[in-house]
Structures are given as C-alpha cells and as structure tokens.
Design an enzyme around this catalytic site. Structure first.
Site, PDB file in Angstrom:
ATOM      1  N   ARG A 119      -9.590   1.081   8.912  1.00 39.04           N
ATOM      2  CA  ARG A 119      -9.188  -0.294   9.187  1.00 39.04           C
ATOM      3  C   ARG A 119     -10.231  -1.070   9.973  1.00 39.04           C
ATOM      4  O   ARG A 119     -10.018  -2.260  10.251  1.00 39.04           O
ATOM      5  CB  ARG A 119      -7.907  -0.258  10.009  1.00 39.04           C
ATOM      6  CG  ARG A 119      -6.672  -0.837   9.315  1.00 39.04           C
ATOM      7  CD  ARG A 119      -5.528  -0.589  10.246  1.00 39.04           C
ATOM      8  NE  ARG A 119      -4.361  -1.363  10.030  1.00 39.04           N
ATOM      9  CZ  ARG A 119      -3.235  -0.871   9.486  1.00 39.04           C
ATOM     10  NH1 ARG A 119      -3.191   0.343   9.012  1.00 39.04           N
ATOM     11  NH2 ARG A 119      -2.177  -1.628   9.418  1.00 39.04           N
ATOM     12  N   ARG A 137      11.312  -2.996  11.241  1.00 38.28           N
ATOM     13  CA  ARG A 137      10.309  -2.560  12.218  1.00 38.28           C
ATOM     14  C   ARG A 137      10.056  -3.674  13.231  1.00 38.28           C
ATOM     15  O   ARG A 137      10.003  -4.854  12.856  1.00 38.28           O
ATOM     16  CB  ARG A 137       8.998  -2.228  11.499  1.00 38.28           C
ATOM     17  CG  ARG A 137       8.954  -0.828  10.946  1.00 38.28           C
ATOM     18  CD  ARG A 137       7.792  -0.606   9.987  1.00 38.28           C
ATOM     19  NE  ARG A 137       6.506  -1.125  10.413  1.00 38.28           N
ATOM     20  CZ  ARG A 137       5.393  -1.031   9.678  1.00 38.28           C
ATOM     21  NH1 ARG A 137       5.423  -0.454   8.482  1.00 38.28           N
ATOM     22  NH2 ARG A 137       4.252  -1.510  10.120  1.00 38.28           N
ATOM     23  N   LYS A 188       0.829  -1.216   0.000  1.00 42.88           N
ATOM     24  CA  LYS A 188       0.000   0.000   0.000  1.00 42.88           C
ATOM     25  C   LYS A 188       0.860   1.261   0.000  1.00 42.88           C
ATOM     26  O   LYS A 188       0.612   2.194  -0.764  1.00 42.88           O
ATOM     27  CB  LYS A 188      -0.932   0.027   1.229  1.00 42.88           C
ATOM     28  CG  LYS A 188      -1.939  -1.116   1.258  1.00 42.88           C
ATOM     29  CD  LYS A 188      -2.852  -1.031   2.455  1.00 42.88           C
ATOM     30  CE  LYS A 188      -2.152  -1.123   3.798  1.00 42.88           C
ATOM     31  NZ  LYS A 188      -1.412  -2.398   4.007  1.00 42.88           N
ATOM     32  N   ARG A 245      11.495  -6.354   4.198  1.00 43.61           N
ATOM     33  CA  ARG A 245      11.301  -4.894   4.273  1.00 43.61           C
ATOM     34  C   ARG A 245      12.301  -4.297   5.256  1.00 43.61           C
ATOM     35  O   ARG A 245      12.514  -4.806   6.349  1.00 43.61           O
ATOM     36  CB  ARG A 245       9.878  -4.575   4.740  1.00 43.61           C
ATOM     37  CG  ARG A 245       9.679  -3.088   5.049  1.00 43.61           C
ATOM     38  CD  ARG A 245       8.222  -2.666   5.013  1.00 43.61           C
ATOM     39  NE  ARG A 245       7.391  -3.266   6.034  1.00 43.61           N
ATOM     40  CZ  ARG A 245       6.072  -3.105   6.112  1.00 43.61           C
ATOM     41  NH1 ARG A 245       5.437  -2.365   5.212  1.00 43.61           N
ATOM     42  NH2 ARG A 245       5.380  -3.687   7.069  1.00 43.61           N
ATOM     43  N   ARG A 279      -0.819  -9.643  12.943  1.00 42.58           N
ATOM     44  CA  ARG A 279      -1.375  -8.520  12.167  1.00 42.58           C
ATOM     45  C   ARG A 279      -2.259  -9.031  11.032  1.00 42.58           C
ATOM     46  O   ARG A 279      -3.279  -8.428  10.710  1.00 42.58           O
ATOM     47  CB  ARG A 279      -0.247  -7.641  11.626  1.00 42.58           C
ATOM     48  CG  ARG A 279       0.441  -6.827  12.736  1.00 42.58           C
ATOM     49  CD  ARG A 279       1.789  -6.289  12.297  1.00 42.58           C
ATOM     50  NE  ARG A 279       1.695  -5.321  11.241  1.00 42.58           N
ATOM     51  CZ  ARG A 279       2.698  -5.015  10.407  1.00 42.58           C
ATOM     52  NH1 ARG A 279       3.873  -5.625  10.531  1.00 42.58           N
ATOM     53  NH2 ARG A 279       2.542  -4.126   9.479  1.00 42.58           N
TER      54      ARG A 279
HETATM   55  P1  ADP Z   1       2.305  -1.876   3.136  1.00 43.40           P
HETATM   56  O1  ADP Z   1       2.305  -0.364   3.093  1.00 43.40           O
HETATM   57  O2  ADP Z   1       1.061  -2.471   2.518  1.00 43.40           O
HETATM   58  O3  ADP Z   1       2.580  -2.436   4.490  1.00 43.40           O
HETATM   59  P2  ADP Z   1       4.849  -1.669   1.674  1.00 43.40           P
HETATM   60  O4  ADP Z   1       4.541  -0.717   0.559  1.00 43.40           O
HETATM   61  O5  ADP Z   1       5.656  -1.164   2.823  1.00 43.40           O
HETATM   62  O6  ADP Z   1       3.482  -2.389   2.192  1.00 43.40           O
HETATM   63  O7  ADP Z   1       5.557  -2.944   1.013  1.00 43.40           O
HETATM   64  C1  ADP Z   1       6.006  -4.037   1.827  1.00 43.40           C
HETATM   65  C2  ADP Z   1       7.392  -4.475   1.356  1.00 43.40           C
HETATM   66  O8  ADP Z   1       7.289  -5.037   0.048  1.00 43.40           O
HETATM   67  C3  ADP Z   1       8.402  -3.328   1.246  1.00 43.40           C
HETATM   68  O9  ADP Z   1       9.677  -3.845   1.565  1.00 43.40           O
HETATM   69  C4  ADP Z   1       8.335  -2.917  -0.239  1.00 43.40           C
HETATM   70  O10 ADP Z   1       9.571  -2.371  -0.676  1.00 43.40           O
HETATM   71  C5  ADP Z   1       8.054  -4.262  -0.893  1.00 43.40           C
HETATM   72  N1  ADP Z   1       7.199  -4.175  -2.078  1.00 43.40           N
HETATM   73  C6  ADP Z   1       6.149  -3.345  -2.299  1.00 43.40           C
HETATM   74  N2  ADP Z   1       5.579  -3.608  -3.483  1.00 43.40           N
HETATM   75  C7  ADP Z   1       6.283  -4.641  -4.028  1.00 43.40           C
HETATM   76  C8  ADP Z   1       6.185  -5.396  -5.249  1.00 43.40           C
HETATM   77  N3  ADP Z   1       5.233  -5.134  -6.140  1.00 43.40           N
HETATM   78  N4  ADP Z   1       7.076  -6.402  -5.454  1.00 43.40           N
HETATM   79  C9  ADP Z   1       8.028  -6.681  -4.524  1.00 43.40           C
HETATM   80  N5  ADP Z   1       8.174  -6.017  -3.374  1.00 43.40           N
HETATM   81  C10 ADP Z   1       7.310  -5.010  -3.114  1.00 43.40           C
HETATM   82  P1  AMP Z   2       0.911   0.102   9.070  1.00 40.54           P
HETATM   83  O1  AMP Z   2       2.117   0.982   8.943  1.00 40.54           O
HETATM   84  O2  AMP Z   2      -0.258   0.589   8.283  1.00 40.54           O
HETATM   85  O3  AMP Z   2       1.227  -1.357   8.820  1.00 40.54           O
HETATM   86  O4  AMP Z   2       0.456   0.220  10.596  1.00 40.54           O
HETATM   87  C1  AMP Z   2       1.304  -0.188  11.662  1.00 40.54           C
HETATM   88  C2  AMP Z   2       0.501  -0.281  12.950  1.00 40.54           C
HETATM   89  O5  AMP Z   2      -0.038   1.007  13.288  1.00 40.54           O
HETATM   90  C3  AMP Z   2      -0.722  -1.197  12.911  1.00 40.54           C
HETATM   91  O6  AMP Z   2      -0.392  -2.559  13.135  1.00 40.54           O
HETATM   92  C4  AMP Z   2      -1.585  -0.611  14.024  1.00 40.54           C
HETATM   93  O7  AMP Z   2      -1.098  -0.968  15.312  1.00 40.54           O
HETATM   94  C5  AMP Z   2      -1.335   0.882  13.857  1.00 40.54           C
HETATM   95  N1  AMP Z   2      -2.312   1.494  12.925  1.00 40.54           N
HETATM   96  C6  AMP Z   2      -2.040   2.081  11.728  1.00 40.54           C
HETATM   97  N2  AMP Z   2      -3.162   2.541  11.163  1.00 40.54           N
HETATM   98  C7  AMP Z   2      -4.170   2.222  12.022  1.00 40.54           C
HETATM   99  C8  AMP Z   2      -5.577   2.399  11.993  1.00 40.54           C
HETATM  100  N3  AMP Z   2      -6.201   2.989  10.957  1.00 40.54           N
HETATM  101  N4  AMP Z   2      -6.302   1.959  13.056  1.00 40.54           N
HETATM  102  C9  AMP Z   2      -5.707   1.370  14.097  1.00 40.54           C
HETATM  103  N5  AMP Z   2      -4.387   1.140  14.183  1.00 40.54           N
HETATM  104  C10 AMP Z   2      -3.625   1.567  13.149  1.00 40.54           C
END
Ligand code: ADP
Ligand code: AMP
Length: 222
Positions: A88, A160, A13, A127, A171
C-alpha cells in the site's frame, strides 16, 4: 500464480480475491483481515494498529511487513497467493520485493481494480461485515440470507467503524496520496493490468480471469 490486487478501499478487492482463491486454489492474503483479527484478539500488533485503523490512516510499514512476511512463508503460500491490501506504499513494495527474493520467486501479475468514487462510497456504505469470520456482504448486491446474520457462521453483522462516511473519505485520500504510486511502479515493471470494477461481481471476475490467464499464456509478457 502470485498476484497483487490493487485498488481503492471498497472497490471489491476482497470479493475478487475470494473468487481468485476459488478458481486458482491459491490462498487469499488480506492485510486488512489479518490486522482486524489481531485487533479482535488484542495481540501486541493489534493494540498498536487499532486507533490508526479507526482513523483511516495506514499502520506502520514495518508492522504490516512482519505480518505478511510470516504469512507468505507458510507452506500454503508456496505455490502462489493473491495479496489484497498489500503493498500500500512504495516502502511496502520494497518489503514485498525482499520477501519474494528471499523465497526465490517473483510476482506474475498486479491487477488494478477501478471504479468511480461515487460507486465506491455507495458500496462501502452498504457493506456489512462479520466480525467473527470476516465474511463480507452488501445490503443490495450480496445480502445475507437472514437479515443482519452471517450466512457462514451465524454471528451478527456489523458496519466496520472505518466504513463511516467521513473515515471513508479520509481513506480515499490516503489511497490517492500513498497507494496510487504503487500501481505506477508495477506499470513501469510491465506487470500491471487494469480492470473496470463497476459491473456486477461475476462480470468483474470474468475480466480479472482474462488478465490473469494472459499472464500464464505461453510467451506472455511478464
Ligand atoms: P475491498 O476489499 O476493496 O475493500 P470489498 O470486496 O469488501 O472491497 O467490496 C466492498 C463492498 O462492495 C462489499 O459490500 C461487497 O459486497 C460489495 N461489492 C464488491 N464487488 C461488487 C460489485 N461488483 N458490485 C456491487 N457490489 C460489490
Ligand atoms: P482494508 O481491509 O484493506 O480496507 O484495510 C483496513 C485498514 O487496515 C486500513 O485502512 C489500514 O489502516 C490498515 N491496513 C490494511 N492493510 C494495510 C497495509 N498494507 N499497510 C498499512 N495499513 C494497512
């Protein structure tokens, strides 16, 4: 355009929201980024959220609602935004409806990114994140130019705490139980489009662009 990006943790995302921000010029509003910044700064909301985030659970709806409401009312979000990680829960959908109504506007599109759980777990395990500026890397797909160092700000990259595998499983369970119903709501409203997020980021971005362009085409169903 006013867009909600939905999908499980690690599906991409944040990566796609950045692409949308670059392509459409709308701010990328990530509640996860906002909460991590609050934790880093040690603000009241940050202190309240820290342990909950580390456990993989969701922080209270009201806390996130206040944060995002303040952010969405700033000038730069007036012409549109891409929401990443919010709403969410079903209660957060109602909070968002209230914010949009008070701003006199509505959503154009909800995009659901999907990938198999094995791909998600693999993406999260590779990541690496910058604790200073929030930039995100992937050790194979999007590695930093210099090992372990953020390209953008030079800080040391970290994994993280909530990206540890046992927390990721928690999660994903939270996502299935509390967040999957959010997509159902937008499906019923006719706003949802699903995009396969398994390919490379560029290919996913092209498919996201297709479903977003459909939302602005003359006569497109809302
Ligand atoms: P989210 O915001 O949904 O948690 P991220 O955008 O942080 O996901 O992506 C999760 C991990 O996957 C990161 O390390 C990112 O660089 C990698 N990633 C994102 N999109 C792709 C893709 N299409 N192919 C491979 N790796 C990806
Ligand atoms: P994310 O970076 O979106 O993966 O979020 C990391 C963590 O932040 C989640 O696992 C939750 O603990 C918290 N968080 C982020 N967005 C929300 C939301 N909209 N509602 C509740 N918790 C959230």
């Amino acid at each position: 355009m006013r867009i909600v990006l939905l999908g499980p943790p690690g599906v991409g995302k944040g990566t796609q929201a950045s692409r949308i921000r670059e392509r459409l010029g709308v701010p990328h509003l990530s509640t996860g980024d906002m909460l991590r910044e609050a934790v880093r700064l040690g603000t009241g909301p940050g202190q309240a959220a820290r342990a909950i985030m580390e456990s993989g659970d969701l922080v209270p709806d009201a806390l996130v609602g206040e944060m995002i409401s303040e952010r969405m009312s700033r000038d730069d979000a007036r012409g549109g935004f891409v929401l990443d990680g919010f709403p969410r829960t079903e209660a957060q959908v109602e909070i968002l409806d209230g914010i949009l109504a008070s701003l006199g506007t509505r959503l154009d599109r909800a995009v659901l990114l999907q990938a198999p759980e094995s791909e998600i777990v693999s993406r999260i395990s590779l990541r690496r994140s910058c604790p200073a500026c929030g930039s995100v890397y992937h050790l194979r797909a999007q590695p930093p130019r210099k090992d372990g160092i953020c390209d953008r700000c030079g800080a040391a990259l970290v994994q993280r705490a909530d990206d540890a595998e046992d927390i990721v499983r928690a999660r994903l369970a939270v996502y299935r139980e509390q967040t999957a119903p959010v997509a159902e709501i937008y499906l019923r409203r006719g706003l949802l489009r699903e995009v396969d997020a398994t390919g490379p980021a560029d290919a996913v971005a092209a498919n996201v662009a297709l479903v977003l362009d459909g939302a602005t085409a003359p006569g497109a169903a809302a």
